[in-house]
Design a protein around this motif. Structure first.
Motif, PDB file in Angstrom:
ATOM      1  N   GLY A  31       0.768  -1.243   0.000  1.00 29.45           N
ATOM      2  CA  GLY A  31       0.000   0.000   0.000  1.00 29.45           C
ATOM      3  C   GLY A  31       0.798   1.292   0.000  1.00 29.45           C
ATOM      4  O   GLY A  31       0.300   2.332  -0.416  1.00 29.45           O
ATOM      5  N   ASN A  32       2.045   1.238   0.498  1.00 23.65           N
ATOM      6  CA  ASN A  32       2.796   2.499   0.584  1.00 23.65           C
ATOM      7  C   ASN A  32       3.401   2.893  -0.760  1.00 23.65           C
ATOM      8  O   ASN A  32       3.868   4.006  -0.922  1.00 23.65           O
ATOM      9  CB  ASN A  32       3.912   2.367   1.637  1.00 23.65           C
TER      10      ASN A  32
ATOM     11  N   PHE B  16       1.027   5.762   2.238  1.00 24.61           N
ATOM     12  CA  PHE B  16       0.276   5.758   3.503  1.00 24.61           C
ATOM     13  C   PHE B  16      -0.244   7.165   3.835  1.00 24.61           C
ATOM     14  O   PHE B  16      -1.337   7.324   4.349  1.00 24.61           O
ATOM     15  CB  PHE B  16       1.170   5.287   4.657  1.00 24.61           C
ATOM     16  N   ASN B  17       0.597   8.169   3.552  1.00 23.05           N
ATOM     17  CA  ASN B  17       0.224   9.560   3.863  1.00 23.05           C
ATOM     18  C   ASN B  17      -0.241   9.746   5.298  1.00 23.05           C
ATOM     19  O   ASN B  17      -1.182  10.506   5.557  1.00 23.05           O
ATOM     20  CB  ASN B  17      -0.885  10.055   2.920  1.00 23.05           C
TER      21      ASN B  17
ATOM     22  N   GLU C  97      -6.414  -1.843   0.204  1.00 25.59           N
ATOM     23  CA  GLU C  97      -6.788  -1.445   1.564  1.00 25.59           C
ATOM     24  C   GLU C  97      -6.638   0.076   1.746  1.00 25.59           C
ATOM     25  O   GLU C  97      -7.520   0.752   2.283  1.00 25.59           O
ATOM     26  CB  GLU C  97      -5.880  -2.185   2.550  1.00 25.59           C
ATOM     27  N   VAL C  98      -5.504   0.590   1.255  1.00 30.20           N
ATOM     28  CA  VAL C  98      -5.258   2.034   1.391  1.00 30.20           C
ATOM     29  C   VAL C  98      -6.289   2.827   0.584  1.00 30.20           C
ATOM     30  O   VAL C  98      -6.820   3.842   1.036  1.00 30.20           O
ATOM     31  CB  VAL C  98      -3.803   2.370   0.972  1.00 30.20           C
ATOM     32  N   MET C  99      -6.604   2.326  -0.615  1.00 29.97           N
ATOM     33  CA  MET C  99      -7.578   3.046  -1.449  1.00 29.97           C
ATOM     34  C   MET C  99      -8.991   2.964  -0.852  1.00 29.97           C
ATOM     35  O   MET C  99      -9.769   3.914  -0.956  1.00 29.97           O
ATOM     36  CB  MET C  99      -7.581   2.481  -2.876  1.00 29.97           C
ATOM     37  N   ALA C 100      -9.319   1.823  -0.223  1.00 26.80           N
ATOM     38  CA  ALA C 100     -10.642   1.685   0.398  1.00 26.80           C
ATOM     39  C   ALA C 100     -10.765   2.687   1.542  1.00 26.80           C
ATOM     40  O   ALA C 100     -11.808   3.341   1.710  1.00 26.80           O
ATOM     41  CB  ALA C 100     -10.841   0.262   0.901  1.00 26.80           C
ATOM     42  N   PHE C 101      -9.695   2.835   2.317  1.00 28.56           N
ATOM     43  CA  PHE C 101      -9.692   3.814   3.415  1.00 28.56           C
ATOM     44  C   PHE C 101      -9.931   5.213   2.853  1.00 28.56           C
ATOM     45  O   PHE C 101     -10.738   5.978   3.361  1.00 28.56           O
ATOM     46  CB  PHE C 101      -8.347   3.762   4.153  1.00 28.56           C
TER      47      PHE C 101
END
Ligand code: HEM
Length: 555
Positions: free
Chosen positions: A41-42, A47-48, A81-85
């Protein structure tokens, strides 16, 4: 208003677009579907997170390490996962009318391996990249780091990354809450210790906020504004793009070239293996980028550099030099802040110097629809955006030789945008892009110009620079060696990157030098041998796909 300026790179490109892809409105390039559950994800979205943490481990027992990898697999965050967040974050933000900082939180982890680490875990380790195989410490003198033991920047003095301090594994954690982050780090470190691994380095990174400006680095400048927009889709849906597209569809070809205004789109093979790379034509995908073993698909090289920043020394130089320049009528009234902005290419609040030369316009600096919209070779004019945003800030004028934003400024040394450079024409900068993911470490100074301010950290502050790319040599090292530390490139006469450039040992041309312009193209030379930025550690790593960790590295 649409961008109908004939000198825009978009219009310059228009003819080429028609030639390669047929009529412009049918010329939308087919972008690949990214392996969203396999890519960490990073890498692409990043992650930002305002709080991050790095842990470096050494493997002693290979079988135990493989068990460790299996145990932590469910903790490794993926692209989807990161995009869903991000999607839920935006939905909530719209509904609540503010950032959902209390309602939505996440803590993520990613993993990367050095070449020695990979060799311990698999025989299938025939990488092509010499830089990766040799490692950062071996390449450091080539990057301009000092070699003398007397200098902190020499690998012999690094806190991590040389001799017995070369890490096998690098873990990056990111979270919204420091407490949650600490718990996750403790959990994973517990697994690592049980597997007999030694933690040889760990450090916390935190985003800095000052006077309402977020995301600053220690010298006091807003960072992380300009990132390449990455092409590619999250699903089969034709417009389910990874990168937001903001330019109105009827503004051709700009809508095909930009994510956010000024953010040129790059093909994903520049950052992740197994995808098309960049060609001289931004709409035509290149060959699939590959590297050594087949299992490297969906992975990326990760460069980690620990840069210590001498904040007081940086600002002392700016004070003294601004005073000297102000004595020249062509530079009358120049302040330390303006001089520093000329050297960075942006004001502390993030406003591009190319767009505003008189003051630090923090509103412009914080406006995502405008703060990266400028070019160097041609005038910019407002472009029609999907959300109707009306960019009323002053527009950047063509500045091919750096009369306004000096060629030596940090951001011009590392990205020439639409301007030709020593490596090629208008789009030559595309092949050297990086996805920067670093954050500051150490406590910020409240007032760097006050030499009497107590400093409990004794100068121990700086940037944990992290970047993802598919070629360490052609991207990270290229920017360092060929552009940042070279007075004559990417364009001449420019100068070294005074802010970050590294130039060999003490006494061996540590001096960096550049040219700034005042009224009526009057010039002044600025130079220093001060070490504002010192490398104090790091490493070259590979961040593999989830399937590679599962099926190759932990088997
Ligand atoms: C202590 C070290 C460094 C500091 C304090 C620093 C600071 C900054 C700042 C303030 C910006 C402007 C914000 C932005 O455009 O996002 C920036 C941009 C950038 N930096 Fe650095 N930087 C450092 C090291 C590096 C290194 C080592 C590289 C590459 C080898 C690099 C590559 C870039 C790039 C590619 C940009 C974006 C330029 C653009 O697209 O216009 N930086 N940096």
């Amino acid at each position: 208003m649409t961008d109908t300026n004939n000198t825009s790179p978009g219009n310059m490109y228009f003819t080429a677009l028609n030639r390669h892809t047929g009529p412009a409105n049918n010329g939308v390039p087919a972008e690949p579907v990214l392996a969203v559950a396999d890519i960490q994800g990073n890498i692409l979205p990043g992650f930002n997170k305002s709080h991050q943490y790095i842990v470096c481990l050494k493997i002693s027992d290979v079988a135990a390490c493989k068990k460790f990898l299996k145990a932590i697999l469910p903790h490794i965050s993926t692209l989807d996962e990161v995009m869903a967040f991000r999607k839920v974050f935006r939905l909530l933000k719209r509904r609540l009318g503010r950032k959902p900082t209390n309602e939505l939180k996440a803590t993520w982890m990613n993993i990367a391996f050095s070449y020695p680490g990979i060799k311990k875990l698999t025989h299938d380790s025939d990488f092509q990249s010499e830089a990766f195989k040799l490692g950062l410490a071996e390449r450091s003198s080539m990057l301009g780091d000092p070699t003398s033991k007397d200098n902190d920047g020499s690998p012999q003095n690094w806190v991590v990354g040389s001799e017995d301090k070369v890490a096998d594994i690098l873990l990056i954690f990111g979270g919204d809450e420091q407490k949650d982050l600490a718990e996750k780090v403790a959990l994973i470190r517990g697994f690592a210790e049980s597997a007999g691994m030694e933690c040889i380095y760990n450090e916390e990174m935190n985003s800095i906020e000052r006077d309402g400006v977020t995301g600053m680095e220690h010298f006091g400048f807003k960072d992380g504004i300009s990132q390449p927009g990455v092409r590619g889709r999250l699903s089969d849906s034709p417009t389910d793009y990874l990168q937001d597209r903001t330019v109105a569809a009827d503004v051709l070809p700009d809508s095909l070239l930009y994510g956010y205004p000024g953010q040129f789109l790059s093909w994903p093979g520049e950052f992740v293996f197994g995808y098309p790379s960049q060609t001289p034509d931004p709409l035509v995908p290149g060959s699939l980028r590959t590297e050594g073993p087949e299992w490297t698909k969906n992975g990326s090289f990760l460069v980690f550099r620990r840069y210590r920043q001498d904040v007081a020394l940086f600002w002392k130089y700016m004070m003294i030099t601004a005073k000297r320049l102000a004595g020249n009528p062509a530079f009358a009234g120049i302040t330390h802040e303006k001089l520093a902005a000329m050297m960075v290419g942006r004001w502390p609040g993030g406003a591009p110097f190319a767009r505003v030369q008189d003051f630090d316009d923090k509103t412009l600096g914080g406006e995502q629809m405008a703060n990266n919209y400028f070019r160097y070779a041609s005038d910019s004019c407002p472009v029609k955006l999907i959300n109707g945003y009306d960019d009323k800030f002053p527009q950047a004028k063509a500045d091919p030789i750096g009369l306004t934003c000096p060629l030596m400024s940090h951001i011009r040394k590392v990205n020439t945008r639409d301007s030709a450079n020593d490596a090629g024409g208008t789009f030559a900068s595309f092949n050297q892009r990086l996805l920067r993911r670093g954050l500051p470490y150490g406590p910020p100074l409240a007032n760097p110009l006050d030499a009497k301010e107590p400093d409990p950290a004794h100068g121990n502050r700086g940037l944990l620079f992290l970047s993802y790319q598919t070629s360490i040599e052609d991207q990270f090292e290229f920017l360092n060696n060929r552009w940042m530390s070279n007075r004559f490139a990417p364009k001449s006469p420019g100068g070294d990157d005074l802010v970050i450039g590294q130039n060999g040992n003490v006494g061996e041309r540590r001096e960096r030098q550049g040219v700034v312009f005042g009224i009526d193209a009057a010039t002044e030379t600025v130079s220093t041998a001060d070490q504002w930025v010192t490398s104090t550690g790091g490493g070259y790593f590979f961040s593999p796909s989830i399937s590679a960790i599962e099926k190759v590295l932990s088997e």
